[in-house]
Design an enzyme around this catalytic site. Structure first.
Site, PDB file in Angstrom:
ATOM      1  N   ASP A   1       0.862  -1.179   0.000  1.00  0.00           N
ATOM      2  CA  ASP A   1       0.000   0.000   0.000  1.00  0.00           C
ATOM      3  C   ASP A   1       0.907   1.240   0.000  1.00  0.00           C
ATOM      4  OD1 ASP A   1      -2.340   1.700   0.573  1.00  0.00           O
ATOM      5  OD2 ASP A   1      -1.403   1.911   2.538  1.00  0.00           O
TER       6      ASP A   1
ATOM      7  N   TYR B   1      -0.197   5.023   0.778  1.00  0.00           N
ATOM      8  CA  TYR B   1      -0.454   6.091   1.754  1.00  0.00           C
ATOM      9  C   TYR B   1      -0.492   5.555   3.187  1.00  0.00           C
ATOM     10  CZ  TYR B   1      -1.475   8.665  -2.451  1.00  0.00           C
ATOM     11  OH  TYR B   1      -1.370   9.243  -3.693  1.00  0.00           O
TER      12      TYR B   1
ATOM     13  N   ARG C   1      -7.343  13.339   6.281  1.00  0.00           N
ATOM     14  CA  ARG C   1      -7.084  11.925   6.057  1.00  0.00           C
ATOM     15  C   ARG C   1      -8.320  11.076   6.379  1.00  0.00           C
ATOM     16  NH1 ARG C   1      -4.966   7.768   3.309  1.00  0.00           N
ATOM     17  NH2 ARG C   1      -4.309   6.035   4.614  1.00  0.00           N
TER      18      ARG C   1
ATOM     19  N   SER D   1      -2.497   0.822  -4.752  1.00  0.00           N
ATOM     20  CA  SER D   1      -3.041   1.949  -3.998  1.00  0.00           C
ATOM     21  C   SER D   1      -4.427   2.366  -4.478  1.00  0.00           C
ATOM     22  CB  SER D   1      -2.084   3.139  -4.151  1.00  0.00           C
ATOM     23  OG  SER D   1      -2.652   4.317  -3.632  1.00  0.00           O
ATOM     24  N   ASN D   2      -5.185   2.966  -3.567  1.00  0.00           N
ATOM     25  CA  ASN D   2      -6.445   3.617  -3.936  1.00  0.00           C
ATOM     26  C   ASN D   2      -6.197   4.903  -4.721  1.00  0.00           C
ATOM     27  OD1 ASN D   2      -8.468   1.904  -3.050  1.00  0.00           O
ATOM     28  ND2 ASN D   2      -8.644   2.829  -1.009  1.00  0.00           N
TER      29      ASN D   2
END
Lengths: 223, 223
Positions: free
Chosen positions: A12, A14, A43, A118-119
């Protein structure tokens, strides 16, 4: 399964390779005394909005969501967001600090497949990775934007298998985010929770296979 | 559409008719000084787990999720949860205080269809409604558990139409939860956000049609 059977190490981005709260400094510079609150809510809402939009069937890119979350965080903090401050803060998100051990760890994984998953959409992920010192140490940078499915849906994790050509039990997946660990473990990856702050694991019916204080821990799985 | 065309007034339960933080007192009695933190994290994780389980395709009843969230909240607060304290706290969730104006408002809606539509499963929703003074003023108590789809998925809101036999534009839906308002408006209900604490609306690309400080505001739509 023995650890030596892992073929791909997938990270991942972040919170795992990059410190999302390294924007606090810029937040504090623009909004003295409010930086920590803005960064925290930014966040929190960024994650929440990705989950909610997925549930509502209203996908938007992570960059658009990150901007929306920033608008919310500033409104809640009573901080006026101008075109200029928005640009500065979004720019700072493209230059997040990486965790110090990342380069060393990626260097020791060079006989395996390595990837970020990642998103984040490529418009924020590519600039971030490009400015890091380990850009050339990664085989792939994968974004859910290709399938418009945010983690932790099963369809999102499927992208990793399709792109890397491995089976799910051949993947060791690293994340600092408990919801991401739960989603990946539930999908069938082996998981290593990078628990930098000594947090409590979420109660989602799945546990990480491994837990480490930083990325160096995963080197136990390297021959 | 004129307000007089509404045929059904549909209410979210937790946070909208019932005060989820009325458990603070019991939390504080069992864990002095930690009640507020436990109550806050309990609610936050309860919501988060319902979203995440829906995304992961791992539905569990809201009662199971509420229990899981309580376990997390106590662990994070360093509070030991015993079989006895768990029972006391879950019991207190079945006896949440209702907001004072609820009975008066439901009384004035008796010529319309009225319903609760909640993520709560019947094993927690029925006891809660039954102990309230307005149980007999509701035509229906609807739970997503019938379709195993948590709000805010479109399939969850569809249950309201199927059960009440109305069209989506004939529904006025009330919630204090911004994510619920966003989901319901996105689905096609008219929405009234009951914003008791003067919060900021979330940035999810949809806005509530109406916003009121408490439930009395919706009486503007009653002939």
């Amino acid at each position: 399964m023995s650890h030596s059977n892992f073929k791909a190490f997938v990270f991942d981005a972040y919170g795992t390779l990059f410190d999302v709260h390294s924007v606090i400094e810029k937040c504090n510079e623009l909004y003295p005394g409010k930086g920590e609150a803005i960064s925290r809510v930014w966040r929190q809402k960024q994650l929440e909005y990705s989950f909610l939009r997925q549930l509502m069937g209203k996908y938007a890119t992570f960059l658009a969501i990150t901007r929306d979350a920033l608008h919310y965080a500033c409104k809640e903090a009573g901080a006026e967001l101008t075109e200029d401050t928005e640009k500065q803060l979004i720019d700072s998100y493209l230059k997040l600090q990486h965790y110090e051990e990342t380069e060393e760890v990626l260097n020791k994984l060079q006989t395996y497949r390595t990837a970020i998953f990642s998103n984040g959409s490529f418009d924020m992920l590519n600039p971030l990775v490009d400015q890091s010192p380990f850009s050339s140490l990664l085989d792939e940078v994968l974004s859910v934007d290709e399938v418009k499915q945010f983690k932790p849906t099963p369809m999102s994790y499927q992208l990793v298998l399709d792109k890397l050509g491995v089976r799910r039990e051949e993947v060791l997946f690293m994340s600092s985010n408990t919801w991401d660990i739960a989603g990946a473990a539930s999908f069938g990856f082996y998981t290593a929770w990078i628990n930098r702050q000594g947090k409590v694991m979420d109660e989602l019916g799945v546990k990480p296979h491994y837990e480490y204080g930083d990325l160096r821990g995963i080197l136990a799985h390297v021959e």
